[in-house]
Design a protein around this motif. Structure first.
Motif, mmCIF file in Angstrom:
data_model
loop_
_atom_site.group_PDB
_atom_site.id
_atom_site.type_symbol
_atom_site.label_atom_id
_atom_site.label_comp_id
_atom_site.label_asym_id
_atom_site.label_seq_id
_atom_site.Cartn_x
_atom_site.Cartn_y
_atom_site.Cartn_z
ATOM 1 N N HIS A 181 0.840 -1.209 0.000
ATOM 2 C CA HIS A 181 0.000 0.000 0.000
ATOM 3 C C HIS A 181 0.871 1.254 0.000
ATOM 4 O O HIS A 181 0.535 2.251 -0.647
ATOM 5 C CB HIS A 181 -0.942 -0.012 1.203
ATOM 6 C CG HIS A 181 -2.187 -0.791 0.960
ATOM 7 N ND1 HIS A 181 -3.280 -0.280 0.301
ATOM 8 C CD2 HIS A 181 -2.507 -2.083 1.245
ATOM 9 C CE1 HIS A 181 -4.226 -1.198 0.215
ATOM 10 N NE2 HIS A 181 -3.777 -2.303 0.782
ATOM 11 N N ALA A 209 -15.201 -8.447 -2.694
ATOM 12 C CA ALA A 209 -14.894 -7.426 -3.699
ATOM 13 C C ALA A 209 -16.129 -7.078 -4.515
ATOM 14 O O ALA A 209 -16.383 -5.906 -4.818
ATOM 15 C CB ALA A 209 -13.777 -7.911 -4.616
ATOM 16 N N ARG A 213 -17.919 -3.534 -4.702
ATOM 17 C CA ARG A 213 -18.103 -2.879 -6.001
ATOM 18 C C ARG A 213 -19.539 -2.395 -6.168
ATOM 19 O O ARG A 213 -19.797 -1.328 -6.743
ATOM 20 C CB ARG A 213 -17.765 -3.863 -7.125
ATOM 21 C CG ARG A 213 -17.993 -3.327 -8.530
ATOM 22 C CD ARG A 213 -18.155 -4.443 -9.553
ATOM 23 N NE ARG A 213 -19.295 -5.290 -9.231
ATOM 24 C CZ ARG A 213 -19.599 -6.402 -9.913
ATOM 25 N NH1 ARG A 213 -18.836 -6.799 -10.924
ATOM 26 N NH2 ARG A 213 -20.650 -7.115 -9.571
ATOM 27 N N ARG A 237 -8.215 -4.691 1.572
ATOM 28 C CA ARG A 237 -6.840 -4.237 1.367
ATOM 29 C C ARG A 237 -6.055 -5.262 0.567
ATOM 30 O O ARG A 237 -5.273 -4.921 -0.317
ATOM 31 C CB ARG A 237 -6.162 -3.979 2.713
ATOM 32 C CG ARG A 237 -6.673 -2.739 3.453
ATOM 33 C CD ARG A 237 -6.002 -2.570 4.797
ATOM 34 N NE ARG A 237 -4.563 -2.405 4.664
ATOM 35 C CZ ARG A 237 -3.711 -2.423 5.685
ATOM 36 N NH1 ARG A 237 -4.161 -2.637 6.904
ATOM 37 N NH2 ARG A 237 -2.424 -2.249 5.490
ATOM 38 N N PHE A 240 -7.239 -5.051 -3.073
ATOM 39 C CA PHE A 240 -6.695 -3.886 -3.767
ATOM 40 C C PHE A 240 -5.260 -4.130 -4.220
ATOM 41 O O PHE A 240 -4.885 -3.790 -5.347
ATOM 42 C CB PHE A 240 -6.732 -2.646 -2.858
ATOM 43 C CG PHE A 240 -8.123 -2.187 -2.484
ATOM 44 C CD1 PHE A 240 -9.239 -2.590 -3.212
ATOM 45 C CD2 PHE A 240 -8.322 -1.352 -1.388
ATOM 46 C CE1 PHE A 240 -10.511 -2.164 -2.858
ATOM 47 C CE2 PHE A 240 -9.587 -0.927 -1.032
ATOM 48 C CZ PHE A 240 -10.682 -1.338 -1.771
ATOM 49 N N THR A 241 -4.453 -4.691 -3.329
ATOM 50 C CA THR A 241 -3.057 -4.906 -3.692
ATOM 51 C C THR A 241 -2.915 -5.992 -4.750
ATOM 52 O O THR A 241 -2.067 -5.889 -5.635
ATOM 53 C CB THR A 241 -2.204 -5.260 -2.460
ATOM 54 O OG1 THR A 241 -2.802 -6.342 -1.752
ATOM 55 C CG2 THR A 241 -2.084 -4.065 -1.536
ATOM 56 N N ILE A 245 -4.849 -1.859 -7.464
ATOM 57 C CA ILE A 245 -5.654 -0.644 -7.345
ATOM 58 C C ILE A 245 -5.499 -0.110 -5.929
ATOM 59 O O ILE A 245 -4.960 -0.788 -5.049
ATOM 60 C CB ILE A 245 -7.149 -0.910 -7.664
ATOM 61 C CG1 ILE A 245 -7.722 -1.966 -6.704
ATOM 62 C CG2 ILE A 245 -7.300 -1.362 -9.109
ATOM 63 C CD1 ILE A 245 -9.194 -2.277 -6.935
ATOM 64 N N SER A 246 -5.986 1.114 -5.705
ATOM 65 C CA SER A 246 -5.786 1.722 -4.395
ATOM 66 C C SER A 246 -7.077 2.051 -3.659
ATOM 67 O O SER A 246 -7.034 2.519 -2.524
ATOM 68 C CB SER A 246 -4.957 3.005 -4.534
ATOM 69 O OG SER A 246 -5.597 3.926 -5.399
ATOM 70 N N SER A 247 -8.241 1.830 -4.288
ATOM 71 C CA SER A 247 -9.495 2.152 -3.614
ATOM 72 C C SER A 247 -10.638 1.368 -4.240
ATOM 73 O O SER A 247 -10.474 0.675 -5.253
ATOM 74 C CB SER A 247 -9.790 3.657 -3.714
ATOM 75 O OG SER A 247 -10.109 4.002 -5.046
ATOM 76 N N ARG A 248 -11.820 1.507 -3.651
ATOM 77 C CA ARG A 248 -13.018 0.840 -4.171
ATOM 78 C C ARG A 248 -13.333 1.257 -5.603
ATOM 79 O O ARG A 248 -13.900 0.474 -6.366
ATOM 80 C CB ARG A 248 -14.226 1.168 -3.287
ATOM 81 C CG ARG A 248 -14.259 0.434 -1.952
ATOM 82 C CD ARG A 248 -15.371 0.973 -1.077
ATOM 83 N NE ARG A 248 -15.532 0.188 0.143
ATOM 84 C CZ ARG A 248 -16.582 -0.591 0.402
ATOM 85 N NH1 ARG A 248 -17.545 -0.690 -0.493
ATOM 86 N NH2 ARG A 248 -16.657 -1.262 1.531
ATOM 87 N N LEU A 251 -12.449 -1.045 -8.355
ATOM 88 C CA LEU A 251 -13.154 -2.308 -8.526
ATOM 89 C C LEU A 251 -14.072 -2.287 -9.736
ATOM 90 O O LEU A 251 -14.307 -3.317 -10.367
ATOM 91 C CB LEU A 251 -13.973 -2.632 -7.268
ATOM 92 C CG LEU A 251 -13.172 -2.942 -6.000
ATOM 93 C CD1 LEU A 251 -14.117 -3.036 -4.800
ATOM 94 C CD2 LEU A 251 -12.387 -4.231 -6.166
#
Length: 265
Positions: A181, A209, A213, A237, A240-241, A245-248, A251
């Protein structure tokens, strides 16, 4: 790491029932390490406080180090400074690299500017001369996090990448996710999303997920799956990794392509 949390809690209860103070202390220190790895600093601080007991000197020393990291991240610099004073006393009786590295790494967390950087470098250097690979990886992680917060992203990536690679090789998933992250926050694409990324998600991760989403909140997802909102957060978390990606928001781009690839032709 929900399983580890459950196991640690059971260990504490079992040790209490048998009157094994050192067992309780050791379990609480383990919980503090786990929660620091997951970035749950309030929980780490609470566990570390309970692990400090003069009857178990070495465990208390380790717990002080965890307490300082958690307290700094919680903005409790007063508590961290008090713990640091005790840690300095405990580690100054031994001039071994591991003891002095533990001390300077903790001091770095409370320092600023050139002083902090010198301390982080010393911690990495000293731990590099010991067999304590986990502690070395944590020194790289803390140094990388500090560099990123100093807006030195390129320098930070170097240490964060080392930390991530070491943690991943050890199977220390919580700390590895924390490092990933941080790498994402520097702008580095830790892993490119591929068409077969679906195979890397566990069934539970994929279910969570998809619910996220579709706009479900963490408490709503937790209620449906009979897990805590914090556990949902931990799984997201990891998702995402894995997806890079870094956020919702990411998704929405990641999951449709996976749906399409699995739909009947």
């Amino acid at each position: 790491m929900p399983e580890a949390s459950v196991l640690a809690d059971l260990t504490v209860k079992d040790a209490i029932s048998r009157g094994e103070g050192l067992g309780v202390q050791l379990a609480q220190w383990t919980i503090a390490v786990l929660q620091n790895g997951l970035g749950h600093y309030e929980d780490a601080l609470d566990a570390a406080e309970q692990a400090i007991d003069e009857r178990g000197f070495f465990i208390s020393t380790w717990a002080l180090a965890e307490l300082i990291e958690a307290a700094v991240r919680c903005g409790r610099t007063d508590r961290a400074a008090d713990a640091l004073a005790h840690l300095i006393v405990a580690t100054s009786i031994d001039d071994a690299d591991w003891a002095l590295a533990t001390q300077v790494r903790a001091r770095a967390l409370l320092a600023e500017g050139d002083v902090a950087e010198a301390l982080y470098r010393e911690a990495v250097d000293r731990l590099g001369r010991t067999p304590l690979r986990t502690e070395l990886a944590r020194a790289h992680l803390l140094y990388g996090e500090w560099l990123r917060r100093e807006n030195r992203r390129v320098d930070g990536r170097e240490h964060l990448r080392v930390a991530y690679d070491m943690f991943a090789a050890m199977g220390a998933e919580g700390f590895a996710d924390r490092a990933r992250h941080e790498l994402l926050a520097t702008g580095e694409q830790v892993r490119k999303r591929r068409d077969d990324t679906r195979d890397d998600l566990t069934p539970q991760e994929e279910h969570i997920a998809r619910l996220a989403r579709d706009g479900r909140t963490n408490p709503e997802i937790g209620a449906e799956l009979y897990i805590s909102a914090r556990t949902v957060e931990w799984h997201l978390r990891k998702v995402f990794t894995k997806l890079g990606i870094s956020s919702r928001r990411g998704l929405h781009d990641a999951l449709p392509s996976r749906d399409a690839s699995s739909s009947p032709r």
